[in-house]
Design a protein around this motif. Structure first.
Motif, PDB file in Angstrom:
ATOM      1  N   ALA A 223       0.839  -1.199   0.000  1.00 32.94           N
ATOM      2  CA  ALA A 223       0.000   0.000   0.000  1.00 32.94           C
ATOM      3  C   ALA A 223       0.878   1.255   0.000  1.00 32.94           C
ATOM      4  O   ALA A 223       1.776   1.381   0.839  1.00 32.94           O
ATOM      5  CB  ALA A 223      -0.908   0.001   1.227  1.00 32.94           C
ATOM      6  N   PRO A 224       0.648   2.177  -0.922  1.00 33.16           N
ATOM      7  CA  PRO A 224       1.492   3.378  -1.018  1.00 33.16           C
ATOM      8  C   PRO A 224       1.142   4.419   0.038  1.00 33.16           C
ATOM      9  O   PRO A 224       0.621   5.488  -0.249  1.00 33.16           O
ATOM     10  CB  PRO A 224       1.203   3.875  -2.443  1.00 33.16           C
ATOM     11  CG  PRO A 224      -0.185   3.413  -2.726  1.00 33.16           C
ATOM     12  CD  PRO A 224      -0.348   2.103  -2.014  1.00 33.16           C
ATOM     13  N   VAL A 225       1.454   4.113   1.306  1.00 37.68           N
ATOM     14  CA  VAL A 225       1.072   5.004   2.399  1.00 37.68           C
ATOM     15  C   VAL A 225       1.806   6.338   2.337  1.00 37.68           C
ATOM     16  O   VAL A 225       1.329   7.333   2.899  1.00 37.68           O
ATOM     17  CB  VAL A 225       1.313   4.335   3.769  1.00 37.68           C
ATOM     18  CG1 VAL A 225       0.390   3.160   3.956  1.00 37.68           C
ATOM     19  CG2 VAL A 225       2.752   3.915   3.940  1.00 37.68           C
ATOM     20  N   ALA A 226       2.958   6.388   1.660  1.00 38.06           N
ATOM     21  CA  ALA A 226       3.684   7.657   1.564  1.00 38.06           C
ATOM     22  C   ALA A 226       2.859   8.715   0.845  1.00 38.06           C
ATOM     23  O   ALA A 226       3.045   9.911   1.084  1.00 38.06           O
ATOM     24  CB  ALA A 226       5.018   7.456   0.854  1.00 38.06           C
ATOM     25  N   VAL A 227       1.936   8.283  -0.027  1.00 30.88           N
ATOM     26  CA  VAL A 227       1.068   9.247  -0.712  1.00 30.88           C
ATOM     27  C   VAL A 227       0.227   9.999   0.317  1.00 30.88           C
ATOM     28  O   VAL A 227       0.055  11.222   0.234  1.00 30.88           O
ATOM     29  CB  VAL A 227       0.158   8.529  -1.735  1.00 30.88           C
ATOM     30  CG1 VAL A 227      -0.822   9.509  -2.367  1.00 30.88           C
ATOM     31  CG2 VAL A 227       1.012   7.865  -2.815  1.00 30.88           C
ATOM     32  N   ALA A 228      -0.307   9.277   1.315  1.00 31.52           N
ATOM     33  CA  ALA A 228      -1.108   9.920   2.354  1.00 31.52           C
ATOM     34  C   ALA A 228      -0.233  10.776   3.268  1.00 31.52           C
ATOM     35  O   ALA A 228      -0.631  11.871   3.678  1.00 31.52           O
ATOM     36  CB  ALA A 228      -1.857   8.862   3.168  1.00 31.52           C
ATOM     37  N   LEU A 229       0.961  10.300   3.607  1.00 33.33           N
ATOM     38  CA  LEU A 229       1.845  11.077   4.479  1.00 33.33           C
ATOM     39  C   LEU A 229       2.308  12.357   3.792  1.00 33.33           C
ATOM     40  O   LEU A 229       2.421  13.409   4.422  1.00 33.33           O
ATOM     41  CB  LEU A 229       3.050  10.228   4.885  1.00 33.33           C
ATOM     42  CG  LEU A 229       2.747   8.951   5.681  1.00 33.33           C
ATOM     43  CD1 LEU A 229       4.042   8.197   5.980  1.00 33.33           C
ATOM     44  CD2 LEU A 229       1.989   9.248   6.956  1.00 33.33           C
ATOM     45  N   ALA A 230       2.564  12.272   2.482  1.00 36.50           N
ATOM     46  CA  ALA A 230       3.020  13.442   1.736  1.00 36.50           C
ATOM     47  C   ALA A 230       1.916  14.480   1.569  1.00 36.50           C
ATOM     48  O   ALA A 230       2.197  15.664   1.369  1.00 36.50           O
ATOM     49  CB  ALA A 230       3.547  13.025   0.364  1.00 36.50           C
ATOM     50  N   ALA A 231       0.662  14.031   1.648  1.00 34.92           N
ATOM     51  CA  ALA A 231      -0.457  14.955   1.437  1.00 34.92           C
ATOM     52  C   ALA A 231      -0.490  16.050   2.495  1.00 34.92           C
ATOM     53  O   ALA A 231      -0.925  17.170   2.224  1.00 34.92           O
ATOM     54  CB  ALA A 231      -1.772  14.173   1.446  1.00 34.92           C
ATOM     55  N   GLU A 232      -0.068  15.729   3.718  1.00 33.43           N
ATOM     56  CA  GLU A 232       0.030  16.718   4.798  1.00 33.43           C
ATOM     57  C   GLU A 232       1.392  16.556   5.451  1.00 33.43           C
ATOM     58  O   GLU A 232       1.523  16.008   6.545  1.00 33.43           O
ATOM     59  CB  GLU A 232      -1.112  16.525   5.809  1.00 33.43           C
ATOM     60  CG  GLU A 232      -2.469  16.955   5.314  1.00 33.43           C
ATOM     61  CD  GLU A 232      -2.596  18.475   5.203  1.00 33.43           C
ATOM     62  OE1 GLU A 232      -1.869  19.188   5.934  1.00 33.43           O
ATOM     63  OE2 GLU A 232      -3.416  18.935   4.389  1.00 33.43           O
TER      64      GLU A 232
END
Length: 378
Positions: A223-232
């Protein structure tokens, strides 16, 4: 002149206890179930997307470190054509993430796997390449420019890095913790140790996927969780700062929410890319093998196209697919060419936008969570 500095030394966590309150545990259970379901029900369908999801995660993880590159830049980097440093960093990060997560299939996250991933990530860096794959032997710091005197955070001295990392690997070897909580705490501890001269953020975020793979929450999907972390990004950094003050719960909660969000949106993306593949089949016939391959990886190199259709068909197939809009050329030379699939790229960009919208709405509702005072118990 700075004559001394005060460094932070994280506590040893190998045998520390952590327990979630009922609400947090319910959230962790839901997010874990969502990731298991994604892996079980869409794993076969998403298996061809492993590369593109890993690259999406790498792009976001690199963006957190202020390394960015366009899709065209990354495609050119794959064939060594006018590759900028950001694009090379993204390609290396994708390889490092895949290497570290795959190594966790063995059932353990090892020091060797982490060092190997770091070596792969940093080996070509002009400044830190010589220290790639090795723990730092110098003092580093976060923020503050050229001096640690005004740094935001000064990690432990280099002599303590090895023992602290050994403690972290012992923590990651446990099975009595919730997997997502273990991934969150392990990641935050890794960032607090900051064991390398550079590349800590990207390797540390890859460690999240490795823990989830090691705990068998996933077997195929990363799961590309870094996408969510990078969002904020500021929210994410705030959680790491709070962790260093002993507040654990907030980041565990946010990582669980990030996992749930990317699971939802990855499922949507998988379904939409199936439709995208069907549409490309219609216009790419008789080159169906290429159309389907583009869903698995929308960055197409000349070598890959040759493997799909044969050397004698490369020019004709490329011309046909560019004419029909299935491909767009990103190089102008006659050899070692590269193309991208605009329709697939558009859906991946939409995926990131949907994740950003969800995370942004949550941040507006709740602000930067600083933790609720719960410390890792002895």
């Amino acid at each position: 002149m700075t004559t001394s500095i005060r460094a932070s030394v994280p506590p040893r966590i190998a045998h520390r206890r952590w327990a979630a309150d009922p609400g947090t545990q319910a959230l962790l259970d839901r997010s874990t179930a969502a990731l298991r379901s994604l892996d079980a029900h869409h794993g076969t369908g998403l298996a061809p997307l492993a590369l593109v999801l890993g690259r999406t995660d790498a792009v976001a993880s690199s963006r957190i470190e202020d390394e960015s590159a366009s899709v065209d830049d990354v495609a050119r980097a794959l064939v060594g054509s006018r590759a900028n440093t950001g694009a090379i960093a993204v390609v290396r990060a994708a390889d490092a993430i895949e290497r570290l997560v795959s190594a966790a299939d063995s059932g353990v996250v090892t020091e060797g796997a982490v060092l190997d991933a770091h070596r792969l990530l940093m080996r070509d860096d002009p400044l830190d390449g010589p220290s790639a794959g090795r723990y730092r032997d110098v003092q580093n710091w976060i923020g503050g420019g050229d001096s640690p005197a005004t740094a935001l955070y000064v990690p432990p001295p280099p002599a303590l890095v090895g023992p602290l990392m050994a403690d972290l690997f012992a923590f990651l070897d446990r099975t009595d913790l919730d997997p997502i909580a273990q991934a969150a705490i392990g990641h935050a501890q890794f960032e607090s140790i900051h064991p390398f001269t550079d590349g800590n953020g990207r390797i540390g975020r890859a460690l999240i996927g490795a823990v989830l793979r090691r705990r068998c929450v996933t077997t195929t999907v990363t799961a590309p969780v870094a996408v969510a972390l990078a969002a904020e990004r500021s929210r994410y950094f705030g959680h790491l700062e709070a962790f260093r003050d002993g507040h654990v719960d907030a980041f565990v909660v946010d990582l669980a929410l990030a996992v749930g969000t990317v699971c939802d949106e990855t499922t949507v993306t998988a379904l939409l890319l199936d439709e995208c593949a069907a549409g490309m089949d219609a216009v790419a016939a008789p080159h169906l093998a290429v159309g389907r391959a583009l869903v698995a990886d929308p960055l197409l190199t000349e070598d890959r196209l040759e493997a799909l259709v044969g050397a004698d068909q490369v020019d004709a197939v490329a011309t046909d697919l560019v004419r029909t809009g299935v491909l767009r050329a990103v190089t102008e030379r006659r050899r070692d060419r590269a193309w991208v699939a605009p329709a697939v790229i558009a859906e991946l960009e939409a995926f990131e936008e949907r994740v950003r919208a969800v995370v942004g709405a949550r941040a507006r509702d709740h602000g930067v969570v600083r933790g609720r005072g719960l410390r890792v118990g002895s």
